[in-house]
Design a protein around this motif. Structure first.
Motif, PDB file in Angstrom:
ATOM      1  N   ARG A   1       4.726  -7.658 -14.561  1.00 30.80           N
ATOM      2  CA  ARG A   1       5.964  -6.884 -14.611  1.00 30.80           C
ATOM      3  C   ARG A   1       5.745  -5.549 -13.895  1.00 30.80           C
ATOM      4  O   ARG A   1       6.647  -5.001 -13.282  1.00 30.80           O
ATOM      5  CB  ARG A   1       6.380  -6.664 -16.062  1.00 30.80           C
ATOM      6  CG  ARG A   1       7.680  -5.944 -16.198  1.00 30.80           C
ATOM      7  CD  ARG A   1       8.188  -5.993 -17.609  1.00 30.80           C
ATOM      8  NE  ARG A   1       9.434  -5.261 -17.685  1.00 30.80           N
ATOM      9  CZ  ARG A   1       9.964  -4.857 -18.790  1.00 30.80           C
ATOM     10  NH1 ARG A   1       9.387  -5.128 -19.945  1.00 30.80           N
ATOM     11  NH2 ARG A   1      11.098  -4.186 -18.791  1.00 30.80           N
ATOM     12  N   PHE A   2       4.490  -5.053 -13.998  1.00 26.99           N
ATOM     13  CA  PHE A   2       4.112  -3.788 -13.373  1.00 26.99           C
ATOM     14  C   PHE A   2       2.648  -3.878 -12.985  1.00 26.99           C
ATOM     15  O   PHE A   2       1.817  -4.369 -13.759  1.00 26.99           O
ATOM     16  CB  PHE A   2       4.323  -2.642 -14.380  1.00 26.99           C
ATOM     17  CG  PHE A   2       3.873  -1.300 -13.882  1.00 26.99           C
ATOM     18  CD1 PHE A   2       4.695  -0.539 -13.051  1.00 26.99           C
ATOM     19  CD2 PHE A   2       2.643  -0.784 -14.243  1.00 26.99           C
ATOM     20  CE1 PHE A   2       4.286   0.709 -12.600  1.00 26.99           C
ATOM     21  CE2 PHE A   2       2.223   0.460 -13.791  1.00 26.99           C
ATOM     22  CZ  PHE A   2       3.051   1.205 -12.973  1.00 26.99           C
ATOM     23  N   TRP A   3       2.312  -3.407 -11.775  1.00 27.87           N
ATOM     24  CA  TRP A   3       0.921  -3.382 -11.303  1.00 27.87           C
ATOM     25  C   TRP A   3       0.746  -2.170 -10.411  1.00 27.87           C
ATOM     26  O   TRP A   3       1.453  -2.009  -9.408  1.00 27.87           O
ATOM     27  CB  TRP A   3       0.607  -4.647 -10.510  1.00 27.87           C
ATOM     28  CG  TRP A   3      -0.765  -4.668  -9.900  1.00 27.87           C
ATOM     29  CD1 TRP A   3      -1.122  -4.211  -8.651  1.00 27.87           C
ATOM     30  CD2 TRP A   3      -1.962  -5.165 -10.489  1.00 27.87           C
ATOM     31  NE1 TRP A   3      -2.469  -4.405  -8.442  1.00 27.87           N
ATOM     32  CE2 TRP A   3      -3.011  -4.990  -9.566  1.00 27.87           C
ATOM     33  CE3 TRP A   3      -2.252  -5.750 -11.727  1.00 27.87           C
ATOM     34  CZ2 TRP A   3      -4.305  -5.371  -9.828  1.00 27.87           C
ATOM     35  CZ3 TRP A   3      -3.549  -6.132 -11.991  1.00 27.87           C
ATOM     36  CH2 TRP A   3      -4.562  -5.948 -11.052  1.00 27.87           C
ATOM     37  N   HIS A   4      -0.194  -1.293 -10.770  1.00 27.16           N
ATOM     38  CA  HIS A   4      -0.499  -0.082 -10.017  1.00 27.16           C
ATOM     39  C   HIS A   4      -2.020   0.043  -9.992  1.00 27.16           C
ATOM     40  O   HIS A   4      -2.636   0.230 -11.039  1.00 27.16           O
ATOM     41  CB  HIS A   4       0.138   1.129 -10.706  1.00 27.16           C
ATOM     42  CG  HIS A   4      -0.111   2.426 -10.014  1.00 27.16           C
ATOM     43  ND1 HIS A   4       0.719   2.919  -9.035  1.00 27.16           N
ATOM     44  CD2 HIS A   4      -1.092   3.347 -10.158  1.00 27.16           C
ATOM     45  CE1 HIS A   4       0.255   4.094  -8.624  1.00 27.16           C
ATOM     46  NE2 HIS A   4      -0.845   4.367  -9.288  1.00 27.16           N
TER      47      HIS A   4
ATOM     48  N   ILE B   1       0.889  -1.160   0.000  1.00 26.20           N
ATOM     49  CA  ILE B   1       0.000   0.000   0.000  1.00 26.20           C
ATOM     50  C   ILE B   1       0.930   1.213   0.000  1.00 26.20           C
ATOM     51  O   ILE B   1       1.641   1.453   0.973  1.00 26.20           O
ATOM     52  CB  ILE B   1      -0.934   0.014   1.236  1.00 26.20           C
ATOM     53  CG1 ILE B   1      -1.739  -1.280   1.342  1.00 26.20           C
ATOM     54  CG2 ILE B   1      -1.828   1.249   1.204  1.00 26.20           C
ATOM     55  CD1 ILE B   1      -2.631  -1.577   0.158  1.00 26.20           C
ATOM     56  N   THR B   2       0.979   1.916  -1.126  1.00 26.29           N
ATOM     57  CA  THR B   2       1.959   2.995  -1.258  1.00 26.29           C
ATOM     58  C   THR B   2       1.407   4.361  -0.888  1.00 26.29           C
ATOM     59  O   THR B   2       2.175   5.252  -0.533  1.00 26.29           O
ATOM     60  CB  THR B   2       2.516   3.051  -2.695  1.00 26.29           C
ATOM     61  OG1 THR B   2       1.437   3.232  -3.605  1.00 26.29           O
ATOM     62  CG2 THR B   2       3.286   1.775  -3.012  1.00 26.29           C
ATOM     63  N   GLN B   3       0.090   4.539  -0.998  1.00 22.88           N
ATOM     64  CA  GLN B   3      -0.522   5.823  -0.663  1.00 22.88           C
ATOM     65  C   GLN B   3      -1.873   5.574  -0.009  1.00 22.88           C
ATOM     66  O   GLN B   3      -2.600   4.692  -0.432  1.00 22.88           O
ATOM     67  CB  GLN B   3      -0.752   6.663  -1.918  1.00 22.88           C
ATOM     68  CG  GLN B   3       0.504   7.008  -2.680  1.00 22.88           C
ATOM     69  CD  GLN B   3       0.169   7.747  -3.959  1.00 22.88           C
ATOM     70  OE1 GLN B   3      -0.558   8.739  -3.930  1.00 22.88           O
ATOM     71  NE2 GLN B   3       0.680   7.264  -5.070  1.00 22.88           N
TER      72      GLN B   3
ATOM     73  N   VAL C   1      -3.664   3.323  -2.882  1.00 23.35           N
ATOM     74  CA  VAL C   1      -2.991   2.696  -4.018  1.00 23.35           C
ATOM     75  C   VAL C   1      -2.279   1.450  -3.530  1.00 23.35           C
ATOM     76  O   VAL C   1      -1.605   1.478  -2.500  1.00 23.35           O
ATOM     77  CB  VAL C   1      -1.948   3.654  -4.654  1.00 23.35           C
ATOM     78  CG1 VAL C   1      -1.148   2.949  -5.745  1.00 23.35           C
ATOM     79  CG2 VAL C   1      -2.622   4.901  -5.207  1.00 23.35           C
ATOM     80  N   ASP C   2      -2.448   0.349  -4.290  1.00 23.18           N
ATOM     81  CA  ASP C   2      -1.617  -0.825  -4.045  1.00 23.18           C
ATOM     82  C   ASP C   2      -0.760  -1.071  -5.281  1.00 23.18           C
ATOM     83  O   ASP C   2      -1.207  -0.893  -6.410  1.00 23.18           O
ATOM     84  CB  ASP C   2      -2.445  -2.056  -3.658  1.00 23.18           C
ATOM     85  CG  ASP C   2      -3.355  -2.566  -4.751  1.00 23.18           C
ATOM     86  OD1 ASP C   2      -2.881  -3.344  -5.604  1.00 23.18           O
ATOM     87  OD2 ASP C   2      -4.547  -2.187  -4.750  1.00 23.18           O
ATOM     88  N   GLU C   3       0.486  -1.450  -5.041  1.00 27.60           N
ATOM     89  CA  GLU C   3       1.433  -1.749  -6.112  1.00 27.60           C
ATOM     90  C   GLU C   3       2.070  -3.104  -5.855  1.00 27.60           C
ATOM     91  O   GLU C   3       2.407  -3.428  -4.715  1.00 27.60           O
ATOM     92  CB  GLU C   3       2.525  -0.678  -6.190  1.00 27.60           C
ATOM     93  CG  GLU C   3       2.003   0.694  -6.537  1.00 27.60           C
ATOM     94  CD  GLU C   3       3.096   1.738  -6.650  1.00 27.60           C
ATOM     95  OE1 GLU C   3       4.287   1.427  -6.417  1.00 27.60           O
ATOM     96  OE2 GLU C   3       2.762   2.886  -6.993  1.00 27.60           O
TER      97      GLU C   3
END
Length: 159
Positions: free
Chosen positions: A92-95, A73-75, A83-85
């Motif tokens: 390869r990338f998930w936002h 949880i970045t924000q 936001v979860d990343e």
């Protein structure tokens, strides 16, 4: 690397505090995830989401194949946004952005997902044949479960 985008909007006839309480608790993710994925949270969860929180899961995206998925949880801006990343897992990338806005009679909830797959052209083919449809199915299932849990807002209610 090709970044793909999915966007989903749903209105729920629930007060903002109840909505935030439900969605900010990672323990509820299993309830709104299709049973076929057999999602299991494997990390110890704190009672309140916060920026920097790491959540570990086991999922079965394909029959017989279990994967570990780690998100951060970045924000967090309670009760409007988080936001979860992905930190480790199948992408390869998930936002994934979660937005909650009070509207007349409830809450409007947006999910915006940006993702990329590994393996170049093989990942692009997998997205066309499987991944995008599976993600759309997951959010369709989520919509159904949320309607059952919270009810359906009449279409003519505006902001």
């Amino acid at each position: 690397m090709k970044i793909h985008r999915l966007f989903f909007r749903q209105r729920l006839p629930v007060d903002p505090d109840s909505c935030w309480t439900f969605f900010s608790d990672p323990a509820n993710l299993r309830e709104i995830t299709p049973p076929s994925l057999d999602l299991r949270v494997t990390s110890t969860l704190l009672p309140r989401m916060h920026a920097g929180m790491i959540i570990c899961y086991r999922i079965r995206p394909l029959a017989g194949m279990a994967l570990t998925w780690v998100t951060e949880i970045t924000q967090v801006r309670e009760p409007f946004f988080f936001v979860d990343e992905q930190r480790f897992g199948p992408y390869r990338f998930w936002h994934h952005q979660h937005h909650f806005r009070p509207v007349t009679g409830g809450v409007e909830m947006d999910d915006e997902v940006h993702y990329a797959l590994p393996l170049g052209w093989l990942g692009a083919a997998a997205n066309q044949l499987l991944v995008r449809r599976r993600l759309e199915h997951i959010f369709s299932y989520r919509r159904e479960i949320l309607c059952r849990r919270f009810g359906v807002m009449p279409q003519n209610i505006g902001p």
